[in-house]
Design a protein around this motif. Structure first.
Motif, PDB file in Angstrom:
ATOM      1  N   ALA A 358      30.618  36.939 -53.405  1.00 35.87           N
ATOM      2  CA  ALA A 358      29.778  36.582 -52.253  1.00 35.87           C
ATOM      3  C   ALA A 358      30.625  36.402 -50.990  1.00 35.87           C
ATOM      4  O   ALA A 358      30.223  36.809 -49.893  1.00 35.87           O
ATOM      5  CB  ALA A 358      28.986  35.312 -52.553  1.00 35.87           C
ATOM      6  N   HIS A 359      31.814  35.819 -51.137  1.00 32.81           N
ATOM      7  CA  HIS A 359      32.706  35.672 -49.983  1.00 32.81           C
ATOM      8  C   HIS A 359      33.105  37.044 -49.430  1.00 32.81           C
ATOM      9  O   HIS A 359      33.102  37.270 -48.219  1.00 32.81           O
ATOM     10  CB  HIS A 359      33.974  34.898 -50.374  1.00 32.81           C
ATOM     11  CG  HIS A 359      33.720  33.477 -50.762  1.00 32.81           C
ATOM     12  ND1 HIS A 359      32.742  32.694 -50.174  1.00 32.81           N
ATOM     13  CD2 HIS A 359      34.311  32.680 -51.687  1.00 32.81           C
ATOM     14  CE1 HIS A 359      32.755  31.488 -50.725  1.00 32.81           C
ATOM     15  NE2 HIS A 359      33.689  31.450 -51.648  1.00 32.81           N
ATOM     16  N   VAL A 360      33.445  37.947 -50.343  1.00 29.58           N
ATOM     17  CA  VAL A 360      33.837  39.303 -49.917  1.00 29.58           C
ATOM     18  C   VAL A 360      32.643  40.000 -49.258  1.00 29.58           C
ATOM     19  O   VAL A 360      32.800  40.693 -48.239  1.00 29.58           O
ATOM     20  CB  VAL A 360      34.376  40.124 -51.116  1.00 29.58           C
ATOM     21  CG1 VAL A 360      34.651  41.574 -50.707  1.00 29.58           C
ATOM     22  CG2 VAL A 360      35.647  39.471 -51.683  1.00 29.58           C
ATOM     23  N   ALA A 361      31.448  39.777 -49.805  1.00 28.53           N
ATOM     24  CA  ALA A 361      30.240  40.371 -49.202  1.00 28.53           C
ATOM     25  C   ALA A 361      30.035  39.829 -47.785  1.00 28.53           C
ATOM     26  O   ALA A 361      29.643  40.563 -46.872  1.00 28.53           O
ATOM     27  CB  ALA A 361      29.020  40.071 -50.070  1.00 28.53           C
ATOM     28  N   ARG A 362      30.332  38.538 -47.575  1.00 30.34           N
ATOM     29  CA  ARG A 362      30.190  37.946 -46.233  1.00 30.34           C
ATOM     30  C   ARG A 362      31.171  38.585 -45.250  1.00 30.34           C
ATOM     31  O   ARG A 362      30.813  38.881 -44.105  1.00 30.34           O
ATOM     32  CB  ARG A 362      30.424  36.432 -46.285  1.00 30.34           C
ATOM     33  CG  ARG A 362      29.246  35.710 -46.857  1.00 30.34           C
ATOM     34  CD  ARG A 362      29.337  34.194 -46.765  1.00 30.34           C
ATOM     35  NE  ARG A 362      28.249  33.678 -47.600  1.00 30.34           N
ATOM     36  CZ  ARG A 362      28.402  33.157 -48.821  1.00 30.34           C
ATOM     37  NH1 ARG A 362      29.605  32.999 -49.335  1.00 30.34           N
ATOM     38  NH2 ARG A 362      27.360  32.780 -49.525  1.00 30.34           N
ATOM     39  N   LEU A 363      32.387  38.821 -45.694  1.00 30.94           N
ATOM     40  CA  LEU A 363      33.373  39.457 -44.810  1.00 30.94           C
ATOM     41  C   LEU A 363      32.935  40.883 -44.464  1.00 30.94           C
ATOM     42  O   LEU A 363      33.050  41.322 -43.320  1.00 30.94           O
ATOM     43  CB  LEU A 363      34.751  39.455 -45.496  1.00 30.94           C
ATOM     44  CG  LEU A 363      35.918  40.023 -44.705  1.00 30.94           C
ATOM     45  CD1 LEU A 363      36.123  39.276 -43.378  1.00 30.94           C
ATOM     46  CD2 LEU A 363      37.206  39.974 -45.543  1.00 30.94           C
ATOM     47  N   ASN A 364      32.401  41.598 -45.454  1.00 24.19           N
ATOM     48  CA  ASN A 364      31.877  42.936 -45.207  1.00 24.19           C
ATOM     49  C   ASN A 364      30.705  42.904 -44.238  1.00 24.19           C
ATOM     50  O   ASN A 364      30.652  43.683 -43.284  1.00 24.19           O
ATOM     51  CB  ASN A 364      31.390  43.567 -46.526  1.00 24.19           C
ATOM     52  CG  ASN A 364      32.486  44.285 -47.284  1.00 24.19           C
ATOM     53  OD1 ASN A 364      32.666  45.487 -47.137  1.00 24.19           O
ATOM     54  ND2 ASN A 364      33.250  43.542 -48.079  1.00 24.19           N
ATOM     55  N   ALA A 365      29.755  42.001 -44.491  1.00 23.62           N
ATOM     56  CA  ALA A 365      28.553  41.925 -43.650  1.00 23.62           C
ATOM     57  C   ALA A 365      28.919  41.558 -42.214  1.00 23.62           C
ATOM     58  O   ALA A 365      28.367  42.119 -41.261  1.00 23.62           O
ATOM     59  CB  ALA A 365      27.578  40.909 -44.233  1.00 23.62           C
ATOM     60  N   ALA A 366      29.866  40.631 -42.058  1.00 23.33           N
ATOM     61  CA  ALA A 366      30.287  40.227 -40.705  1.00 23.33           C
ATOM     62  C   ALA A 366      30.935  41.402 -39.977  1.00 23.33           C
ATOM     63  O   ALA A 366      30.728  41.599 -38.769  1.00 23.33           O
ATOM     64  CB  ALA A 366      31.256  39.048 -40.789  1.00 23.33           C
ATOM     65  N   THR A 367      31.697  42.206 -40.708  1.00 23.26           N
ATOM     66  CA  THR A 367      32.358  43.371 -40.096  1.00 23.26           C
ATOM     67  C   THR A 367      31.329  44.431 -39.715  1.00 23.26           C
ATOM     68  O   THR A 367      31.342  44.962 -38.591  1.00 23.26           O
ATOM     69  CB  THR A 367      33.402  43.963 -41.066  1.00 23.26           C
ATOM     70  OG1 THR A 367      34.318  42.933 -41.447  1.00 23.26           O
ATOM     71  CG2 THR A 367      34.154  45.106 -40.425  1.00 23.26           C
ATOM     72  N   LEU A 368      30.414  44.737 -40.645  1.00 19.21           N
ATOM     73  CA  LEU A 368      29.382  45.750 -40.377  1.00 19.21           C
ATOM     74  C   LEU A 368      28.524  45.329 -39.180  1.00 19.21           C
ATOM     75  O   LEU A 368      28.245  46.125 -38.278  1.00 19.21           O
ATOM     76  CB  LEU A 368      28.469  45.918 -41.596  1.00 19.21           C
ATOM     77  CG  LEU A 368      29.094  46.508 -42.860  1.00 19.21           C
ATOM     78  CD1 LEU A 368      28.146  46.309 -44.044  1.00 19.21           C
ATOM     79  CD2 LEU A 368      29.416  47.982 -42.684  1.00 19.21           C
ATOM     80  N   ALA A 369      28.112  44.048 -39.182  1.00 18.66           N
ATOM     81  CA  ALA A 369      27.234  43.550 -38.119  1.00 18.66           C
ATOM     82  C   ALA A 369      27.963  43.544 -36.773  1.00 18.66           C
ATOM     83  O   ALA A 369      27.391  43.944 -35.742  1.00 18.66           O
ATOM     84  CB  ALA A 369      26.751  42.150 -38.462  1.00 18.66           C
ATOM     85  N   SER A 370      29.229  43.132 -36.771  1.00 19.66           N
ATOM     86  CA  SER A 370      29.994  43.094 -35.511  1.00 19.66           C
ATOM     87  C   SER A 370      30.134  44.492 -34.923  1.00 19.66           C
ATOM     88  O   SER A 370      29.981  44.686 -33.717  1.00 19.66           O
ATOM     89  CB  SER A 370      31.389  42.503 -35.749  1.00 19.66           C
ATOM     90  OG  SER A 370      31.285  41.175 -36.222  1.00 19.66           O
TER      91      SER A 370
END
Ligand SMILES: [Zn+2]
Length: 463
Positions: A358-370
């Motif tokens: 879930a932490h890795v998914a958050r880092l991915n989601a933050a990157t994609l969204a940014s």
């Protein structure tokens, strides 16, 4: 002998000196100033659920094997066994997310027949499954950022089409990252397009990603970034560091021409590929948002002598990086599930840390969204070299798509891994820096009104 009170005084002086020294070190060697978080992105990250990720990984393991050569016939689909059943489930999951957001995702498959090769004994149908969250703004929707994981698995024998191959970490974890990013980010709107991909054929020779990347190239996609998640399960071995995820990025681009390589060699550009700019961007995102895991940049295409799906995208000239847990346990990947002399082998559910995924998914989601919220990078960035001078004049064209409100010049020492300085230059498309291009590496990035940053672009010389 030193009096106690005197000793305390000296300790205080020493502590003060040390703290000043540390503050100076933090200012000189440390990466660029912090970018402010977008509250909407921060809120979306809180929606990412370790529980849902666990459910998805358990579901993927339940198919018994997801070997690319395993069953795809209607009976196996109905029985929920083999890669065909896994593919249908992933598709239905994307479709369910789409229903929840009023049909905002376009769910698609990319199927092809791979002819026999070393690890594919007979012609085999391979299917990539993906969901497209189309950008909300006409021009910028042509820009694409992509997250991927491979849903195929294997055991000790890459040709064993029926034996159990749970692939909980490799790579149900990466597949679950792509799915969870789709579920959460589909509730938001971005000017650029996000593609949530799951590929097959990775274990047989990167077949699925190769086909997909070539399609993106042939169709002229403006694919700005590819995030490949492979083995992000945070294996629960004693030496694991659950606070870190590795980000691998190529140095000299795989797709560089002879001419490119001559220029890279001449300018000292070995650490400035598009993939490496993406890796630095992820490092910055990791400082801006609290994902629960810190990116550790590894300046290498992949782990030593090994490969993954991001390479397929690098081959087509796209910026692509790999996320992998800090420390792999080789007893738990590409192994039949068994116990031998007290050692447990196999890629089983019980070794996966769902909070870590879930932490890795958050880092991915933050990157994609940014990236999807940001303007396009500035175009045609040049450094003027007609005259020999110690100042450096940079020029560029406005970022296409009209989202850029201003630009920032970044720079770092040639020996530094990350950008160290950022200076806003307003909406101008030309600036002169009182710094010599001999001594630093420059880049320019676009910034929108809300502070979203584009990927940076390193200038090419203009004579
Ligand atoms: Zn893998």
């Amino acid at each position: 002998m030193l009096h106690f009170r005197e000793l305390m005084r000296w300790t205080a002086v020493l502590a003060a000196v040390l703290s000043i020294a540390m503050a100076c070190a933090a200012q000189s060697g440390k990466p660029e100033p912090k970018v402010a978080a977008d509250p909407q992105i921060a809120a979306a990250l809180r929606e990412i659920s370790a529980q849902r990720i666990q459910g998805n990984i358990e579901k993927l393991v339940s198919f018994g094997t997801r070997l690319t050569l395993s069953a795809q016939d209607p009976e196996s689909l109905a029985a929920g066994h083999g890669i065909g059943a896994a593919r249908e489930w992933i598709k239905s999951e994307f479709e369910r997310y789409s229903k929840e957001c009023g049909g905002c995702l376009e769910v698609k498959t990319d199927s092809f027949t791979e002819q026999p090769t070393e690890r594919i004994p007979k012609a085999t149908e391979i299917t990539n499954v993906y969901a497209v969250l189309k950008g909300s703004e006409a021009v910028n929707s042509k820009r694409v950022v992509l997250v991927t994981g491979h849903y195929d698995s294997r055991n000790s024998d890459t040709l064993d089409a029926s034996g159990d191959a749970p692939g909980a970490n490799d790579d149900a974890s990466g597949t679950a990252v792509s799915l969870e990013c789709a579920r959460v980010l589909s509730k938001m709107k971005f000017p650029a397009t996000i593609v949530f991909l799951t590929v097959a054929g990775e274990e047989q020779g990167l077949n699925g990603s190769r086909h997909f990347a070539k399609m993106a190239k042939d169709q002229g996609w403006d694919l700005e970034a590819v995030l490949n998640n492979d083995i992000v399960g945070g294996d629960k071995s004693a030496e694991q560091d659950h606070s870190v995820v590795r980000i691998f990025s190529e140095g000299v681009p795989t797709a560089a021409t002879e001419q490119d390589i001559r220029r890279i060699r001449g300018l000292g550009g070995e650490s400035d590929s598009g993939s490496r700019q993406l890796a630095r961007y992820i490092a910055e995102v990791g400082r801006t948002y609290d994902a629960g895991v810190k990116p550790m940049l590894v300046f290498r295409l992949d782990r030593y002598l090994r490969g993954g799906d991001h390479y397929s995208f690098n081959q087509q000239g796209f910026a692509a990086v790999r996320f992998t847990e800090f420390r792999e346990d080789f007893h738990h990947q590409h192994q039949n599930v068994r116990t031998e002399t007290g050692v447990e082998y196999g890629d089983s559910l019980k070794f996966v840390d769902f909070d870590y995924v879930a932490h890795v998914a958050r880092l991915n989601a933050a990157t994609l969204a940014s990236l999807a919220a940001a303007p396009a990078p500035p175009a045609n960035v040049h450094v003027l070299t007609k005259e020999l001078e110690n100042d450096s004049t940079l020029t560029w064209e406005a970022a296409p798509g009209g989202l850029a409100a201003e630009y920032e010049v970044l720079w770092r020492a040639t020996s530094s891994p990350e950008w160290e300085h950022a200076q806003g230059v307003g909406s101008a498309t030309r600036t002169t820096m009182k710094l010599s291009k001999d001594n630093v590496i420059f880049a320019v990035r676009a910034v929108d009104r809300a502070g979203h940053r584009s990927l940076p672009v390193v200038p090419v010389p203009e004579r």
